[in-house]
Design a protein around this motif. Structure first.
Motif, PDB file in Angstrom:
ATOM      1  N   ALA A  72      44.150  87.907  45.445  1.00 50.29           N
ATOM      2  CA  ALA A  72      43.170  86.830  45.618  1.00 50.29           C
ATOM      3  C   ALA A  72      42.357  86.520  44.359  1.00 50.29           C
ATOM      4  O   ALA A  72      41.356  85.826  44.429  1.00 50.29           O
ATOM      5  N   LEU A  73      42.797  87.008  43.193  1.00 47.02           N
ATOM      6  CA  LEU A  73      42.107  86.656  41.951  1.00 47.02           C
ATOM      7  C   LEU A  73      42.430  85.234  41.526  1.00 47.02           C
ATOM      8  O   LEU A  73      41.670  84.606  40.802  1.00 47.02           O
ATOM      9  N   ALA A  74      43.609  84.724  41.920  1.00 44.39           N
ATOM     10  CA  ALA A  74      44.049  83.397  41.483  1.00 44.39           C
ATOM     11  C   ALA A  74      45.251  82.988  42.332  1.00 44.39           C
ATOM     12  O   ALA A  74      45.634  83.696  43.264  1.00 44.39           O
ATOM     13  N   TYR A 243      35.878  82.334  37.180  1.00 47.39           N
ATOM     14  CA  TYR A 243      36.350  83.370  36.254  1.00 47.39           C
ATOM     15  C   TYR A 243      37.455  82.831  35.360  1.00 47.39           C
ATOM     16  O   TYR A 243      37.566  83.215  34.198  1.00 47.39           O
ATOM     17  N   GLY A 244      38.280  81.940  35.898  1.00 49.19           N
ATOM     18  CA  GLY A 244      39.365  81.363  35.119  1.00 49.19           C
ATOM     19  C   GLY A 244      38.876  80.475  33.993  1.00 49.19           C
ATOM     20  O   GLY A 244      39.591  80.251  33.008  1.00 49.19           O
ATOM     21  N   PHE A 245      37.657  79.955  34.117  1.00 52.45           N
ATOM     22  CA  PHE A 245      37.125  79.032  33.102  1.00 52.45           C
ATOM     23  C   PHE A 245      36.135  79.707  32.149  1.00 52.45           C
ATOM     24  O   PHE A 245      35.678  79.087  31.200  1.00 52.45           O
ATOM     25  N   ARG A 246      35.795  80.972  32.406  1.00 49.89           N
ATOM     26  CA  ARG A 246      34.718  81.596  31.645  1.00 49.89           C
ATOM     27  C   ARG A 246      34.996  81.660  30.147  1.00 49.89           C
ATOM     28  O   ARG A 246      34.200  81.186  29.331  1.00 49.89           O
ATOM     29  N   ILE A 273      31.820  75.481  38.548  1.00 50.52           N
ATOM     30  CA  ILE A 273      32.560  75.354  37.288  1.00 50.52           C
ATOM     31  C   ILE A 273      31.957  74.213  36.460  1.00 50.52           C
ATOM     32  O   ILE A 273      31.736  74.336  35.251  1.00 50.52           O
ATOM     33  N   ALA A 274      31.661  73.108  37.131  1.00 55.33           N
ATOM     34  CA  ALA A 274      31.069  71.952  36.436  1.00 55.33           C
ATOM     35  C   ALA A 274      29.706  72.308  35.851  1.00 55.33           C
ATOM     36  O   ALA A 274      29.369  71.907  34.734  1.00 55.33           O
ATOM     37  N   ASN A 275      28.926  73.073  36.601  1.00 54.29           N
ATOM     38  CA  ASN A 275      27.599  73.465  36.118  1.00 54.29           C
ATOM     39  C   ASN A 275      27.707  74.404  34.918  1.00 54.29           C
ATOM     40  O   ASN A 275      26.895  74.331  33.982  1.00 54.29           O
ATOM     41  N   MET A 276      28.712  75.299  34.934  1.00 53.93           N
ATOM     42  CA  MET A 276      28.940  76.165  33.768  1.00 53.93           C
ATOM     43  C   MET A 276      29.298  75.308  32.551  1.00 53.93           C
ATOM     44  O   MET A 276      28.799  75.524  31.444  1.00 53.93           O
TER      45      MET A 276
END
Ligand code: MG
Length: 372
Positions: A72-74, A243-246, A273-276
């Motif tokens: 369930a990580l991706a 986590y995928g976008f970090r 994700i958008a806020n990050m």
């Protein structure tokens, strides 16, 4: 209100429906899921049954953490959860009698700008897209059948292939004119020095972005391409969760990100994700190959964030696309097209503001029951 069941349907898309003891239901769409996601949902729906459907983030995290060792990580597991998550948002909006964007913090805009994914484009196709009102288009320039390629597996670009790409972009730019945004996709099929060559060679054409000049797994390679060129670089359609976008965001390895919201985690995750990205001044241009339900789900996120650029629309020339769902109470009437002048007007009905056209979907399945 308690969740009583979760069922899925595969007809003109992959749909997920959450049922409750009060008779209220919510429906979501997930993409690139299909049978794999249907089986995953069957295997985990007991975790949701008996729960309060309004605890959306908690239920998502409960199921994700419970299945970390199962993957369930991706990937498909996250996509399956995404479908449930979107259905829960639809349900929550209906339960509280508000459109989903209200629950996401309200809207920055009433209309969501789309770009038409054209694949290849010529003068005639460009004329059609512009006459439909689009002010942004995307084309593909990777071509596995290009005779200039070294071989099927090598990712290095040849001079002939580079020239073919430049000619293709030049003619697309000429066909659409200088005032329409142009994005160009390479589908992550080149190595780093080739990505740099293409990005630099395309600088005169004022691209909205060059998409995945290299594969997305290696953030440093993406950063190297970005730092070598004035052409904006974009990636993210195959990344999952925050986590995928970090890494991508922390290293500012791209200029624009393109999460696929009905695949990468859903509406809460899409907004996070958008806020990050926002704190790095990076805009969001979500990837989208969904039907109208998943597209409208993405629109609720696009409305609720300041840093929205443009949303993909991938079904040019598909006469069935508009038939899959019916909007409930758009500013436009249900008989008017969902897409007008290259924009979608955000539905203001409760929940997602759009319902599946089940009569039409049953035609696609020869009358079989949709949800089981
Ligand atoms: Mg792409």
């Amino acid at each position: 209100m308690k969740i009583t069941d979760i069922k899925t349907a595969q007809a003109g898309g992959f749909f997920i429906r959450v049922f409750t003891d009060e008779g209220l239901t919510g429906t979501g769409e997930a993409v690139h899921g299909g049978t794999g996601c249907a089986n995953i949902i069957k295997g985990m729906k007991s975790m949701f049954i008996g729960e309060d459907p309004l605890d959306i983030d908690r239920l998502f995290e409960k199921a994700r953490r419970a299945r970390i060792f199962d993957g369930a990580l991706a990937g498909n597991f996250v996509t399956a959860l995404t479908g449930i998550e979107i259905a829960l948002w639809d349900l929550a909006g209906k339960a509280l009698n508000v459109p989903v964007y209200r629950l996401l913090g309200g809207k920055f805009r009433d209309r969501i700008r789309l770009y038409a994914d054209c694949g290849r484009i010529n003068k005639e196709r460009a004329g059609k897209v512009l006459s439909m009102g689009f002010n942004a288009v995307k084309i593909d320039i990777d071509d596995a059948g290009d005779p200039n390629k070294l071989d099927h597996w090598n990712w290095s670009i040849t001079p002939g292939e580079l020239q073919r790409m430049v000619d293709q972009v030049a003619s697309a730019r000429e066909a659409i004119g200088s005032k329409v945004d142009l994005a160009v996709d390479m589908h992550g099929r080149y190595d780093t020095h080739s990505g740099v060559k293409v990005a630099c060679a395309l600088e005169p054409y004022n691209l909205m972005w060059l998409e995945e000049p290299v594969p997305p797994e290696n953030v440093d390679a993406m950063l190297q391409v970005k730092q070598s060129t004035r052409t904006p670089i974009c990636t993210g359609e195959n990344l999952y969760l925050r986590y995928g976008f970090r890494d991508l965001l922390e290293k500012q390895a791209v200029d624009i990100i393109m999460p696929d919201i009905p695949k990468c985690g859903g509406l809460s995750e899409g907004r996070k994700i958008a806020n990050m990205a926002e704190i790095y001044y990076i805009p969001l241009a979500p990837h989208n190959v969904s039907g109208p339900l998943g597209t409208i789900a993405s629109c609720h996120v696009c409305a609720s964030i300041p840093n929205f650029l443009v949303l993909e629309w991938h079904r040019l020339g598909d006469p069935n696309w508009e038939k899959i769902a019916i909007t409930r109470s758009l500013a436009t009437s249900a008989t008017e097209p969902l897409i007008q002048e290259g924009y979608i007007v955000l539905p203001d009905g409760p929940g997602l503001g759009i319902e599946l056209n089940e009569d039409f979907l049953r035609q696609l399945t020869n009358g079989a029951q949709l949800f089981d």
